[in-house]
Design an enzyme around this catalytic site. Structure first.
Site, PDB file in Angstrom:
ATOM      1  N   HIS A 123       0.783  -1.185  -0.056  1.00  0.00           N
ATOM      2  CA  HIS A 123       0.064   0.086  -0.111  1.00  0.00           C
ATOM      3  C   HIS A 123       1.093   1.272   0.074  1.00  0.00           C
ATOM      4  O   HIS A 123       2.265   1.143   0.456  1.00  0.00           O
ATOM      5  CB  HIS A 123      -0.780  -0.015   1.321  1.00  0.00           C
ATOM      6  N   ASP A 200       3.288  -3.444   8.378  1.00  0.00           N
ATOM      7  CA  ASP A 200       2.114  -2.778   8.113  1.00  0.00           C
ATOM      8  C   ASP A 200       0.908  -3.796   8.596  1.00  0.00           C
ATOM      9  O   ASP A 200       0.524  -4.611   7.753  1.00  0.00           O
ATOM     10  CB  ASP A 200       1.960  -2.279   6.756  1.00  0.00           C
ATOM     11  N   GLN A 203      -4.121  -4.239   7.373  1.00  0.00           N
ATOM     12  CA  GLN A 203      -5.160  -5.573   7.189  1.00  0.00           C
ATOM     13  C   GLN A 203      -5.367  -6.729   7.877  1.00  0.00           C
ATOM     14  O   GLN A 203      -6.440  -7.247   8.010  1.00  0.00           O
ATOM     15  CB  GLN A 203      -5.056  -5.852   5.476  1.00  0.00           C
ATOM     16  N   LYS A 226     -10.633  -0.138  10.662  1.00  0.00           N
ATOM     17  CA  LYS A 226     -10.773  -1.179   9.773  1.00  0.00           C
ATOM     18  C   LYS A 226     -11.114  -2.381  10.709  1.00  0.00           C
ATOM     19  O   LYS A 226     -11.437  -3.740  10.404  1.00  0.00           O
ATOM     20  CB  LYS A 226      -9.503  -1.498   9.063  1.00  0.00           C
ATOM     21  N   CYS A 365      -4.815   2.244  -3.703  1.00  0.00           N
ATOM     22  CA  CYS A 365      -3.653   2.825  -3.263  1.00  0.00           C
ATOM     23  C   CYS A 365      -2.456   1.816  -3.260  1.00  0.00           C
ATOM     24  O   CYS A 365      -1.479   1.556  -2.348  1.00  0.00           O
ATOM     25  CB  CYS A 365      -3.594   3.302  -1.790  1.00  0.00           C
TER      26      CYS A 365
HETATM   27  N1  C6P Z   1      -6.228   0.600   2.925  1.00  0.00           N
HETATM   28  C1  C6P Z   1      -8.101  -0.124   1.383  1.00  0.00           C
HETATM   29  O1  C6P Z   1      -8.996   0.327   0.817  1.00  0.00           O
HETATM   30  P1  C6P Z   1      -4.902   4.157   6.679  1.00  0.00           P
HETATM   31  O2  C6P Z   1      -5.695   4.834   5.640  1.00  0.00           O
HETATM   32  O3  C6P Z   1      -3.817   4.825   7.402  1.00  0.00           O
HETATM   33  O4  C6P Z   1      -6.012   3.715   7.894  1.00  0.00           O
HETATM   34  O5  C6P Z   1      -4.566   2.871   6.307  1.00  0.00           O
HETATM   35  C2  C6P Z   1      -3.560   2.825   5.226  1.00  0.00           C
HETATM   36  C3  C6P Z   1      -3.243   1.338   4.754  1.00  0.00           C
HETATM   37  C4  C6P Z   1      -2.145   0.889   5.029  1.00  0.00           C
HETATM   38  N2  C6P Z   1      -1.683  -0.441   4.733  1.00  0.00           N
HETATM   39  C5  C6P Z   1      -2.719  -1.218   4.137  1.00  0.00           C
HETATM   40  C6  C6P Z   1      -2.420  -2.575   3.862  1.00  0.00           C
HETATM   41  C7  C6P Z   1      -3.999  -0.784   3.855  1.00  0.00           C
HETATM   42  O6  C6P Z   1      -4.806  -1.482   3.315  1.00  0.00           O
HETATM   43  C8  C6P Z   1      -4.286   0.620   4.084  1.00  0.00           C
HETATM   44  C9  C6P Z   1      -5.821   1.042   3.993  1.00  0.00           C
HETATM   45  C10 C6P Z   1      -7.759   0.945   2.455  1.00  0.00           C
HETATM   46  O7  C6P Z   1      -7.325  -0.818   0.877  1.00  0.00           O
HETATM   47  C11 C6P Z   1      -7.756   2.406   2.084  1.00  0.00           C
HETATM   48  S1  C6P Z   1      -6.717   2.894   0.727  1.00  0.00           S
END
Ligand code: C6P
Length: 410
Positions: A123, A200, A203, A226, A365
């Protein structure tokens, strides 16, 4: 253990909504999960009865608010099996956690020629912060390739490791492919080269039991929204001795020991990384989300997600004109990326929405991954423990109709 999905669904009022006249089928959980009443009520209760600023006042409300905020930190530490809560820092989300690390550790310890290993499925939250640091320090970003089965190429990873490797930073679960990556293996290899292992967990944390000690991770980042919690709160766990070796990311109130006009000294962890008034109610909401997930049982959450994913995949594979992206096997969570051949994923998502089904379409993303897959974008269905096989059946049925409708125009 199978969970009582119908009973759990009663905790999520939004799941009773109708969208475009149809019962909502919410398959966009990887973007953000829905919230149970227990989480919303915990925040409401705090605002109605206990709100004040934390770590500041000597008055009763401030003491109560501080206690609730710190209890939430304890809960997050327990959820990650962190050895202590002092090394859990509340952030806004995973993105902020990754930036905190890249800026704080990266700017102090990385120098030109040092290498950071990520992978092609990351991501942007685990790509762009490294670009920003590379511009300032001259570090090199190396990326592990994907194999044809959508898993990371471990031989390629081992060929990238060398004495210049300082950081290995990998997502525990891919937000597009659903792959659950072997973090312990990456951590052990990174440590052979005295590199740090950053994970990270955006997920993975909502869907499987995370044990930062068993994973041998050095740092682990999560997003509350999430995993049933409100938006605006996440957490960053790090080994205490490593966090203590890092300079603050933001300066201001609450993170200091002493300030004069000339200089400042800083508080101990975690406070030195929480400048300013924190997201108190959201952190309390995250604590309630952790309680909720613990009651459901993370093993049960994963079992349900995997069962639903396999059920959906078994149906999707029988449909002509659908391309699927992601590995087959137990190392895959509740995420299915797909395309209807020749149809733009936004059109697919719009058609599904007209029947009440929420999915995501786009590059998620993860533009380097789209390039590796040789696509502009994909559609993505992502499940949680409150989704059912009956919802998957509705999804498959509408998808088939959508394919046939657009097929007439191809
Ligand atoms: N992915 C998706 O629809 P934030 O936005 O900071 O809470 O999470 C960022 C992020 C970082 N790593 C991974 C693996 C992610 O999946 C995400 C967020 C969402 O896939 C929004 S783009």
């Amino acid at each position: 253990m199978p969970i009582n999905v119908e009973k759990l669904r009663q905790d999520f009022p939004i799941l009773n909504r109708k969208i475009n006249g149809k019962a909502l089928v919410y398959f966009d959980n990887a973007a953000s999960s829905q919230k149970p009443k227990q989480v919303v009520e915990a925040m409401m209760n705090y605002y109605y009865n206990n709100h004040a600023n934390v770590h500041r006042g000597a008055h009763t409300l401030s003491v109560e608010a501080t206690q609730m905020y710190e209890e939430a930190r304890e809960k997050v530490a327990g959820f990650l099996n962190a050895p202590s809560s002092e090394s859990v820092i509340f952030t806004r989300n995973t993105t902020e956690a990754m930036n905190l690390f890249a800026y704080s550790w990266g700017k102090r310890y990385l120098k030109a020629g040092d290498e950071v290993i990520i992978n092609h499925a990351e991501h942007h939250a685990n790509v762009v912060p490294w670009h920003l640091i590379a511009q300032e320090t001259g570090i090199k970003i190396r990326a592990i390739r994907l194999k044809d089965d959508y898993r990371l190429d471990l031989e390629h990873f081992e060929s990238l490791l060398n004495d210049k490797t300082k950081i290995v930073s990998i997502a525990h679960m891919s937000n597009v492919l659903g792959t659950i990556n072997p973090i312990k293996y990456f951590a052990d290899k990174a440590h052979e080269y005295s590199a740090l292992m950053i994970v990270d967990g955006a997920q993975a944390a909502p869907h499987l039991k995370v044990d930062v000690q068993a994973l041998a991770a050095d740092f682990y980042a999560i997003s509350g929204h999430k995993m049933l919690a409100p938006t605006g709160v996440g957490a960053f766990w790090g080994k205490a001795e490593l966090l203590r070796s890092m300079p603050p990311f933001l300066g201001g109130g609450e993170m200091i020991r002493k300030v004069t006009i000339e200089t400042s000294t800083y508080a101990d962890i975690p406070m030195c990384f929480e400048a300013g008034t924190p997201n108190i109610a959201e952190a309390i909401g995250l604590g309630a989300a952790v309680d909720y997930l613990n009651n459901v049982g993370m093993e049960n959450v994963l079992e349900h997600d995997v069962k639903l994913t396999n059920y959906a995949l078994s149906k999707l594979k029988t449909l002509k004109g659908i391309s699927l992206y992601g590995p087959e096997g137990d190392d895959r969570g509740g995420i299915i990326s797909f395309n209807i051949d020749g149809v733009h994923p936004h059109d697919v998502a719009t058609a599904l929405d007209s029947e009440g089904i929420a999915i995501r379409a786009g590059h998620h993303c993860a533009q380097p991954l789209m390039k590796a897959l040789n696509v502009q974008s994909t559609a993505r269905a992502s499940f949680y423990f409150y989704n059912t096989e009956a919802e998957v059946d509705i999804f498959i049925n509408v998808l088939e109709k959508t394919r046939d409708f657009f097929g007439d125009f191809l």
